[in-house]
Design a protein around this motif. Structure first.
Motif, PDB file in Angstrom:
ATOM      1  N   VAL A  42      -0.978  -4.854  -5.284  1.00 40.72           N
ATOM      2  CA  VAL A  42      -0.594  -3.219  -5.213  1.00 40.72           C
ATOM      3  C   VAL A  42      -1.471  -2.396  -5.397  1.00 40.72           C
ATOM      4  O   VAL A  42      -2.037  -2.429  -5.409  1.00 40.72           O
ATOM      5  CB  VAL A  42       0.530  -2.942  -6.638  1.00 40.72           C
ATOM      6  CG1 VAL A  42       0.137  -2.814  -8.012  1.00 40.72           C
ATOM      7  CG2 VAL A  42       1.206  -1.425  -6.132  1.00 40.72           C
ATOM      8  N   VAL A  43      -1.388  -1.379  -3.659  1.00 41.37           N
ATOM      9  CA  VAL A  43      -2.806  -0.627  -3.377  1.00 41.37           C
ATOM     10  C   VAL A  43      -2.613   0.642  -3.641  1.00 41.37           C
ATOM     11  O   VAL A  43      -1.680   1.517  -2.792  1.00 41.37           O
ATOM     12  CB  VAL A  43      -3.357  -1.045  -2.290  1.00 41.37           C
ATOM     13  CG1 VAL A  43      -4.850  -0.309  -2.381  1.00 41.37           C
ATOM     14  CG2 VAL A  43      -3.815  -2.314  -2.149  1.00 41.37           C
ATOM     15  N   CYS A  44      -2.697   1.465  -4.632  1.00 41.08           N
ATOM     16  CA  CYS A  44      -2.581   3.217  -4.814  1.00 41.08           C
ATOM     17  C   CYS A  44      -3.744   3.662  -4.621  1.00 41.08           C
ATOM     18  O   CYS A  44      -4.609   3.025  -4.478  1.00 41.08           O
ATOM     19  CB  CYS A  44      -1.652   3.391  -6.135  1.00 41.08           C
ATOM     20  SG  CYS A  44      -1.025   2.239  -5.889  1.00 41.08           S
ATOM     21  N   GLY A  45      -4.343   5.283  -4.047  1.00 44.18           N
ATOM     22  CA  GLY A  45      -4.815   6.585  -4.822  1.00 44.18           C
ATOM     23  C   GLY A  45      -4.201   7.301  -5.759  1.00 44.18           C
ATOM     24  O   GLY A  45      -3.197   6.932  -7.145  1.00 44.18           O
ATOM     25  N   HIS A  46      -4.472   8.746  -5.363  1.00 48.96           N
ATOM     26  CA  HIS A  46      -3.757   9.467  -6.094  1.00 48.96           C
ATOM     27  C   HIS A  46      -4.115  10.207  -7.312  1.00 48.96           C
ATOM     28  O   HIS A  46      -4.576  11.505  -7.856  1.00 48.96           O
ATOM     29  CB  HIS A  46      -2.037   8.926  -6.095  1.00 48.96           C
ATOM     30  CG  HIS A  46      -1.459  10.847  -7.215  1.00 48.96           C
ATOM     31  ND1 HIS A  46      -1.026  11.657  -6.186  1.00 48.96           N
ATOM     32  CD2 HIS A  46      -0.356  10.619  -8.003  1.00 48.96           C
ATOM     33  CE1 HIS A  46      -0.353  12.763  -7.180  1.00 48.96           C
ATOM     34  NE2 HIS A  46      -0.186  11.991  -8.078  1.00 48.96           N
ATOM     35  N   ILE A  47      -4.339   8.416  -7.977  1.00 47.14           N
ATOM     36  CA  ILE A  47      -4.701   9.442  -9.700  1.00 47.14           C
ATOM     37  C   ILE A  47      -6.204   9.735  -9.946  1.00 47.14           C
ATOM     38  O   ILE A  47      -6.935  10.193 -10.977  1.00 47.14           O
ATOM     39  CB  ILE A  47      -4.481   8.455 -10.556  1.00 47.14           C
ATOM     40  CG1 ILE A  47      -4.722   7.489  -9.963  1.00 47.14           C
ATOM     41  CG2 ILE A  47      -2.562   8.825 -10.893  1.00 47.14           C
ATOM     42  CD1 ILE A  47      -4.621   6.314 -11.647  1.00 47.14           C
ATOM     43  N   HIS A  48      -7.478   9.263  -8.868  1.00 43.28           N
ATOM     44  CA  HIS A  48      -8.284   9.637  -8.264  1.00 43.28           C
ATOM     45  C   HIS A  48      -9.270   8.442  -9.500  1.00 43.28           C
ATOM     46  O   HIS A  48     -10.368   8.702 -10.047  1.00 43.28           O
ATOM     47  CB  HIS A  48      -9.077  11.169  -8.903  1.00 43.28           C
ATOM     48  CG  HIS A  48      -8.898  12.283  -8.070  1.00 43.28           C
ATOM     49  ND1 HIS A  48      -9.412  12.965  -7.866  1.00 43.28           N
ATOM     50  CD2 HIS A  48      -7.885  12.065  -6.777  1.00 43.28           C
ATOM     51  CE1 HIS A  48      -9.184  13.707  -6.663  1.00 43.28           C
ATOM     52  NE2 HIS A  48      -7.495  12.952  -5.739  1.00 43.28           N
ATOM     53  N   GLN A  49      -8.863   7.881  -9.992  1.00 40.85           N
ATOM     54  CA  GLN A  49      -9.036   6.199 -11.433  1.00 40.85           C
ATOM     55  C   GLN A  49      -9.020   5.449 -10.053  1.00 40.85           C
ATOM     56  O   GLN A  49      -8.505   4.359 -10.011  1.00 40.85           O
ATOM     57  CB  GLN A  49      -8.510   6.182 -11.969  1.00 40.85           C
ATOM     58  CG  GLN A  49      -8.399   7.417 -13.362  1.00 40.85           C
ATOM     59  CD  GLN A  49      -9.085   8.092 -13.344  1.00 40.85           C
ATOM     60  OE1 GLN A  49     -10.209   7.300 -13.927  1.00 40.85           O
ATOM     61  NE2 GLN A  49      -9.830   8.973 -14.180  1.00 40.85           N
ATOM     62  N   PRO A  50     -10.625   4.674  -9.635  1.00 42.90           N
ATOM     63  CA  PRO A  50     -11.107   3.772  -9.345  1.00 42.90           C
ATOM     64  C   PRO A  50     -10.427   2.390  -9.746  1.00 42.90           C
ATOM     65  O   PRO A  50     -11.517   2.360 -11.571  1.00 42.90           O
ATOM     66  CB  PRO A  50     -12.420   3.936  -8.666  1.00 42.90           C
ATOM     67  CG  PRO A  50     -13.045   4.957  -9.036  1.00 42.90           C
ATOM     68  CD  PRO A  50     -11.673   5.770  -9.863  1.00 42.90           C
ATOM     69  N   LYS A  51      -9.893   1.807  -9.453  1.00 41.17           N
ATOM     70  CA  LYS A  51      -9.481   0.471 -10.670  1.00 41.17           C
ATOM     71  C   LYS A  51      -9.256  -0.831  -9.974  1.00 41.17           C
ATOM     72  O   LYS A  51      -8.417  -0.824  -9.272  1.00 41.17           O
ATOM     73  CB  LYS A  51      -8.515   0.797 -11.593  1.00 41.17           C
ATOM     74  CG  LYS A  51      -8.525  -0.106 -12.987  1.00 41.17           C
ATOM     75  CD  LYS A  51      -7.764   0.525 -13.769  1.00 41.17           C
ATOM     76  CE  LYS A  51      -7.805   1.502 -15.166  1.00 41.17           C
ATOM     77  NZ  LYS A  51      -6.940   2.136 -15.983  1.00 41.17           N
ATOM     78  N   PHE A  59       0.403  -1.550   0.209  1.00 45.25           N
ATOM     79  CA  PHE A  59      -0.332  -0.046  -0.032  1.00 45.25           C
ATOM     80  C   PHE A  59       0.898   1.620   0.154  1.00 45.25           C
ATOM     81  O   PHE A  59       1.529   1.524   0.718  1.00 45.25           O
ATOM     82  CB  PHE A  59      -0.296  -0.107   1.144  1.00 45.25           C
ATOM     83  CG  PHE A  59      -1.755  -0.934   1.023  1.00 45.25           C
ATOM     84  CD1 PHE A  59      -3.085  -0.660   1.136  1.00 45.25           C
ATOM     85  CD2 PHE A  59      -0.979  -2.033   1.531  1.00 45.25           C
ATOM     86  CE1 PHE A  59      -4.444  -2.141   1.390  1.00 45.25           C
ATOM     87  CE2 PHE A  59      -2.256  -3.401   1.525  1.00 45.25           C
ATOM     88  CZ  PHE A  59      -3.931  -3.441   1.991  1.00 45.25           C
ATOM     89  N   PHE A  60       0.483   2.234  -1.093  1.00 43.38           N
ATOM     90  CA  PHE A  60       1.291   3.499  -0.640  1.00 43.38           C
ATOM     91  C   PHE A  60       0.545   3.931  -1.767  1.00 43.38           C
ATOM     92  O   PHE A  60      -0.943   4.004  -2.666  1.00 43.38           O
ATOM     93  CB  PHE A  60       2.717   2.921  -1.506  1.00 43.38           C
ATOM     94  CG  PHE A  60       3.176   3.478  -3.353  1.00 43.38           C
ATOM     95  CD1 PHE A  60       3.261   4.190  -4.165  1.00 43.38           C
ATOM     96  CD2 PHE A  60       3.092   1.923  -3.337  1.00 43.38           C
ATOM     97  CE1 PHE A  60       2.789   3.673  -5.859  1.00 43.38           C
ATOM     98  CE2 PHE A  60       2.409   1.150  -4.481  1.00 43.38           C
ATOM     99  CZ  PHE A  60       2.818   2.010  -5.447  1.00 43.38           C
ATOM    100  N   HIS A  61       0.244   5.239  -1.180  1.00 41.14           N
ATOM    101  CA  HIS A  61      -0.243   6.858  -2.039  1.00 41.14           C
ATOM    102  C   HIS A  61       0.002   6.772  -3.794  1.00 41.14           C
ATOM    103  O   HIS A  61      -1.157   6.954  -4.548  1.00 41.14           O
ATOM    104  CB  HIS A  61       0.049   8.017  -1.743  1.00 41.14           C
ATOM    105  CG  HIS A  61      -1.112   9.269  -1.556  1.00 41.14           C
ATOM    106  ND1 HIS A  61      -2.610   9.429  -2.461  1.00 41.14           N
ATOM    107  CD2 HIS A  61      -0.779   9.948  -2.879  1.00 41.14           C
ATOM    108  CE1 HIS A  61      -2.958  10.345  -2.960  1.00 41.14           C
ATOM    109  NE2 HIS A  61      -2.162  10.737  -3.033  1.00 41.14           N
ATOM    110  N   GLY A  62       1.220   6.845  -4.007  1.00 36.24           N
ATOM    111  CA  GLY A  62       1.522   7.018  -5.555  1.00 36.24           C
ATOM    112  C   GLY A  62       1.863   8.031  -6.284  1.00 36.24           C
ATOM    113  O   GLY A  62       2.433   8.330  -7.040  1.00 36.24           O
ATOM    114  N   ASP A  63       2.187   9.058  -5.070  1.00 36.78           N
ATOM    115  CA  ASP A  63       2.792  10.471  -5.783  1.00 36.78           C
ATOM    116  C   ASP A  63       4.668  10.660  -5.879  1.00 36.78           C
ATOM    117  O   ASP A  63       4.677  11.504  -6.641  1.00 36.78           O
ATOM    118  CB  ASP A  63       2.196  12.051  -4.556  1.00 36.78           C
ATOM    119  CG  ASP A  63       2.482  11.764  -3.205  1.00 36.78           C
ATOM    120  OD1 ASP A  63       3.885  12.431  -3.119  1.00 36.78           O
ATOM    121  OD2 ASP A  63       2.706  10.263  -2.698  1.00 36.78           O
TER     122      ASP A  63
END
Length: 283
Positions: free
Chosen positions: A198-207, A116-120
């Protein structure tokens, strides 16, 4: 008796509390409907970049209170820092009761490794030109306000709501390429390091999808956001799903092999929601 869905892990990101784009009331509805063992806040929960002293509605404060209530009642809350709340990175590895602040985390989920990490960290525009990224954020706020007015008019006309920002992002080739590149870099690194998820956020695109290269494969998951998509990730019964506030309306998991072993009361609690009655307004 008010029953809530039991979820082993719930992941939310990109809430952006303190901005006009944040839909805190919808998020509260979701958080009030679940009982997670772990709540992972995968970055950009409070938007410190665009924080406005004059704009922090009660509903935004209620989200923070709800998260604190989770921790007080035994839920493990893991706050993974993002770029909009990067000031919290100075408190990395701090633990306060059931709340921990980290930059990334690896969990063992039923014998599989999840990263898990944010992605920036993959976003060159943020790393090399923060002022430009912040300027883009202010323009985004203006677009959100314009979108609210458009949707108010559409509501009055009885027509379906419309997302200007999603339309713009989906129609710009550069944005689509950026998202594809982001997913490729994240999954290539995950495969290289032997992570199953691998679990991210940041790009506002649920997938949620399987990514594969010549070295192996991994499942890529993105929790989306609570600005446009109103989505979260949930892990239960050894599987992941994307929760979508606008479509799912708190739909349950179904996993036959696990249900057979469950106690009836646990099953009901896992898949049932009984809404609290609305309080009558006092005159």
């Amino acid at each position: 008796m008010n029953l809530k869905r039991k979820v082993e892990i719930a992941v939310i990101s990109d809430v952006h509390l303190g901005t006009f784009g944040c839909h805190a009331k919808q998020l509260l509805t979701y958080l009030n409907s679940i009982e997670p063992k772990k709540l992972i806040l995968n970055g950009d929960i409070v938007d410190i970049w665009q924080f406005k002293k004059r704009y922090f509605p009660k509903s935004h404060l209620s989200v923070i209170k709800k998260i604190m209530d989770f921790a007080a009642n035994g839920t493990e809350v893991i706050y993974i820092t993002g770029n909009h709340d990067e000031m919290l990175r100075k408190f990395t590895d701090t633990e306060i009761g059931n709340i921990s602040i980290v930059n990334k985390v690896v969990l063992n989920l039923d014998g599989k490794k999840a990263w898990f990490f944010h992605g920036d960290v993959f976003d060159i525009s943020i790393q090399n030109a923060k002022w430009l990224a912040k300027l883009g954020g202010w323009g985004y706020d203006l677009l959100i306000l314009l979108n609210r007015f458009v949707n108010w008019c559409l509501d009055k006309l009885g027509k379906e709501r419309y997302s200007l920002s999603k339309k713009i992002k989906n129609s710009v080739k550069g944005a689509v390429k950026y998202i594809n590149d982001f997913e490729k870099v994240a999954t290539d690194l995950a495969i290289e390091n032997g992570y199953d998820y691998v679990v991210c956020g940041h790009i506002h695109q649920p997938k949620m999808l399987i990514k594969e290269n010549k070295y192996g494969k991994t499942m890529y998951l993105n929790s989306g956001d609570w600005v446009e998509n109103f989505t979260a990730l949930e892990y239960q019964f050894k599987r992941w799903k994307i929760y979508n506030y606008n479509k799912d309306k708190l739909s349950p998991f179904f996993a036959d092999e696990d249900i057979k072993e469950m106690d009836v009361k646990d099953l009901i609690a896992a898949i049932t929601i009984v809404e609290q009655p609305k309080k009558k307004k006092s005159n």
